[in-house]
Design an enzyme around this catalytic site. Structure first.
Site, short mmCIF file in Angstrom:
data_model
loop_
_atom_site.label_atom_id
_atom_site.label_comp_id
_atom_site.label_asym_id
_atom_site.label_seq_id
_atom_site.Cartn_x
_atom_site.Cartn_y
_atom_site.Cartn_z
N GLU A 428 0.84 -1.19 0.00
CA GLU A 428 0.00 0.00 0.00
C GLU A 428 0.88 1.25 0.00
O GLU A 428 1.65 1.48 0.92
CB GLU A 428 -0.87 -0.03 1.27
CG GLU A 428 -1.58 1.24 1.58
CD GLU A 428 -2.29 1.15 2.95
OE1 GLU A 428 -2.21 0.09 3.62
OE2 GLU A 428 -2.94 2.14 3.33
N ASP A 518 -1.13 -1.30 5.75
CA ASP A 518 -1.00 -0.77 7.11
C ASP A 518 -1.89 -1.54 8.08
O ASP A 518 -2.93 -2.05 7.70
CB ASP A 518 -1.41 0.71 7.14
CG ASP A 518 -0.38 1.59 6.43
OD1 ASP A 518 0.74 1.08 6.17
OD2 ASP A 518 -0.71 2.74 6.12
N ASP A 520 -4.15 -0.80 10.05
CA ASP A 520 -5.27 0.01 10.53
C ASP A 520 -6.50 -0.29 9.66
O ASP A 520 -6.46 -1.15 8.79
CB ASP A 520 -4.92 1.50 10.52
CG ASP A 520 -4.55 1.98 9.11
OD1 ASP A 520 -4.79 1.22 8.14
OD2 ASP A 520 -4.03 3.09 8.98
N ASP A 522 -8.00 1.44 7.35
CA ASP A 522 -7.82 1.69 5.92
C ASP A 522 -7.02 0.57 5.26
O ASP A 522 -7.34 0.13 4.16
CB ASP A 522 -7.11 3.03 5.70
CG ASP A 522 -8.09 4.18 5.84
OD1 ASP A 522 -9.31 3.94 5.65
OD2 ASP A 522 -7.65 5.31 6.14
#
Ligand code: 0RA
Length: 658
Positions: A428, A518, A520, A522
């Site tokens: 990402e 990541d 998280d 997102d």
């Protein structure tokens, strides 16, 4: 004949020992939780048989605090009569492998029992097993340890009831890795059992937590309710699922067919198949029979009413687009392709299912022309979209070739050309991509940075051209080098759908496709978008275990010169505690990694990419139709629901020892 008895009991011990030595042969994989949970199914299947025989309205399954399972049924009770030389029939059933055969003639038919291992296998792998039987006016009790009886079957009280209670605690020296019962899995499976056995009440309890969980399943509508439940989050094209019941004489006796189906506005098909209540994940002859009937009946109806307009005939895929269906047959002597019963191969079943469904569906269309029209219009749309998709895919492929060899500029490829040792990290963002490129082992690890979010392909099923125009998706297709588009799932579709450079794992340039996003929400969302694309357009890559999720650390905890990488909040707390324990007032520094980009190349390598120490989660799919349902919920309209869902269950990912 005491000699015989002696020989018999030696045989029994040998049998139990065989199960304990090779549980995999009898119960499935002892490491990944499948054998562990199979123990429950085995006992429950017996109770379901009692229901099938007409005696048992309710089954209760409790996950107990001590990690044992109690299965309570209200059937006839396991027979307690003296079997031979002072051994009760119940003890024989509990200790002799395949003892079922002695008792299961005529009325008594083992539901899942075609698995054939019986409760004795469960007994063999249980630290303890307690059996309480209500039968013949008495309550009976016997206890076993690792399959060996601790005493005889005793009557302990009078009782007017009938039924059986079995409580067992798996012997954890036999199981590993996954050694805890997964309540969701148990509940899902038992819900299915309840759907398949109309009227049977199944109560499931998780008694481990302070707050007990109790769920009741009872579906008087059976398969019809099952299909309704499958579609509860979807827009349906007709209110009531169709329900088809019929039977025909086969070579070995009567074959019963039950089908329920309902079309939805979705773009995928979702068909579950069962033989004698056993799930057949790869379908088989009942599935082919159903598919042929749908294709034939709907085409002939559409042609006779001139509903096809510019389309010659509708393909099976077009007709089944958006369908949810369950086909369940009962057969006196079915055969399967393998021990796992994944695919039914009894050939007469195809014709029997086809003719039962043809008759009922034809009738239904005649009586409900408005309904027929909706279904056919949808299939015509699907046929046109499919044609457009084919063209777009061709174009993408040709463009790849024209642009010179096809490898995308963003890809930092690895040196090796041996796919079996190669990995591609799909990363990402450009900054994490930069760290990964510097930190990697360039001989075997390729890096493909993706910028931002990729297209949600789940929302583009009517406009597939858009999927192929998406830059990030084109880049992935070309980097992986294995084509795009799911190959047909069976021979019938193979004929409809000629090979056109569809996705082929043999051509994959990398053995491992590793998604690194990541840690998280997102990141989880991007990961799900990529997984959705892979699932809809490169399904075999997932089915064959090529897809993995990287596990970057959440924190770095430093004290003095010592530093720890930590992957979960629990782990963080443990480490902090440890460091505090070493010295009270030491200064502990906790760095939370918000994104991969915050790590320098060495850190990324050390924590997430070095094959010697990293943890990868392999993406596995227990059941393809369940995964379809999951992606539909996941990628559906309700953003908030989706977000929380992704966080919790993005996909069944199981831990992999690397
Ligand atoms: C053998 C024969 C019969 C029932 C059972 C076994 C039986 C096994 C289990 C395991 C859990 N619950 C069970 N309930 C019954 C038939 C008994 C008869 O004919 O009366």
């Amino acid at each position: 004949m005491s000699d015989d008895y002696g020989a018999d009991s030696i045989q029994v011990l040998e049998g139990l020992e065989a199960v304990r030595k090779r549980p995999g042969m009898y119960l499935g994989d002892p490491h990944d939780g499948s054998a562990l949970h199979h123990c429950i199914w085995e006992v429950v299947d017996n109770a379901v048989d009692e229901h099938l025989a007409g005696y048992n309205p309710t089954i209760e399954v409790n996950v107990e605090k001590d990690g044992s399972i109690t299965v309570i049924d209200h059937g006839r009770g396991i027979p307690v009569s003296q079997h031979e030389e002072g051994v009760s029939a119940a003890e024989v059933i509990m200790t002799k492998l395949h003892a079922g055969g002695k008792f299961d003639n005529e009325a008594y038919k083992v539901a899942g029992g075609l698995h054939g291992v019986g409760v004795s296998a469960v007994n063999a792998v249980s630290e303890y097993l307690e059996m309480i039987i209500h039968r013949d006016g008495k309550e009976w009790y016997q206890k076993y340890a690792r399959g060996v009886p601790e005493g005889r079957l005793d009557s302990i009280a009078d009782s007017e009831k009938t039924g059986t209670i079995i409580r067992f605690k798996p012997d954890l020296t036999i199981f590993s890795d996954v050694i805890e019962f997964d309540f969701d899995q148990i509940n899902t499976r038992l819900r299915r059992t309840a759907f398949l056995n109309a009227g049977l009440e199944i109560i499931v309890r998780d008694l481990r937590a302070d707050e007990e969980v109790i769920i009741e399943h009872k579906y008087d509508g059976g398969l019809k309710e099952y299909v309704g439940w499958m579609n509860d989050k979807k827009e349906v094209l007709h209110e009531d699922p169709l329900h088809i019941l019929g039977s025909k004489e086969g070579d070995k006796g009567e074959v019963h067919v039950e089908v329920s189906l309902q079309w939805t506005g979705a773009y995928t098909e979702n068909i579950h198949c069962f033989t004698n209540i056993i799930h057949n994940s790869d379908g088989g002859t009942h599935l082919s029979g159903l598919k042929s009937a749908l294709t034939r009946t709907i085409n002939s109806y559409a042609q006779s009413r001139k509903l096809l307009k510019n389309v010659n005939s509708l393909s099976g895929e077009d007709i089944r687009e958006g369908i949810s269906a369950v086909v369940s047959i009962k057969h006196p002597d079915p055969s399967f392709n393998a021990q796992t019963k994944a695919k039914l191969v009894t050939s007469e079943v195809a014709g029997i299912v086809e003719s039962v469904v043809n008759d009922k569906l034809g009738e239904f269309f005649e009586e409900n022309p408005a309904f027929a029209k909706i279904i056919i219009e949808k299939a015509v749309l699907s046929s046109k979209a499919r044609e457009a998709a084919r063209k777009a895919r061709d174009l993408t492929r040709r463009k790849g070739v024209l642009e010179g060899g096809g490898l995308p500029g963003k890809l930092a490829d690895c040196q090796s050309r041996d796919p079996s040792e190669c990995e591609i990290y799909i990363v990402e963002g450009d900054s994490a991509g930069g760290s990964a490129k510097t930190g990697r082992d360039r001989r075997t690890q390729a890096i493909l940075p993706l910028r931002g979010k990729i297209l949600n392909v789940e929302r583009q099923q009517r406009n597939i051209a858009k999927v192929f125009q998406n830059q990030e998706i084109q880049t992935m297709i070309r980097a992986l080098g294995a084509g795009v588009g799911n190959p047909p799932e069976d021979e019938e579709e193979e004929q409809e759908n000629k090979d056109e450079g569809l996705f082929n794992t043999d051509k994959l340039r990398y053995d491992k496709i590793i998604l690194m996003t990541d840690a998280d929400v997102d990141g989880a969302h991007i990961r799900t978008l990529i997984l959705t694309f892979l699932w809809r357009f490169m399904k075999p890559a997932i089915m064959q275990g090529h897809v993995y999720v990287a596990q970057p650390p959440l924190y770095q905890i430093t004290r003095g010169r010592k530093s720890h990488y930590v992957y979960t909040d629990e782990e963080r707390d443990v480490i902090i505690e440890e460091l505090r324990g070493e010295s009270e007032n030491a200064k502990i520094n906790i760095q939370r990694y918000k994104g991969l980009g915050e790590m320098n190349p060495e850190q990324l390598w050390e924590t997430t990419m070095d094959p010697a120490v990293r943890t990868l989660l392999q993406v596995t799919v227990e059941d393809a139709s369940e995964a379809d349902r999951l992606f539909e919920i996941l990628m559906g309209e309700d953003v908030a629901e989706r977000r929380s869902f992704i966080e919790k269950n993005a996909l069944e990912v199981t831990n992999l020892d690397v």
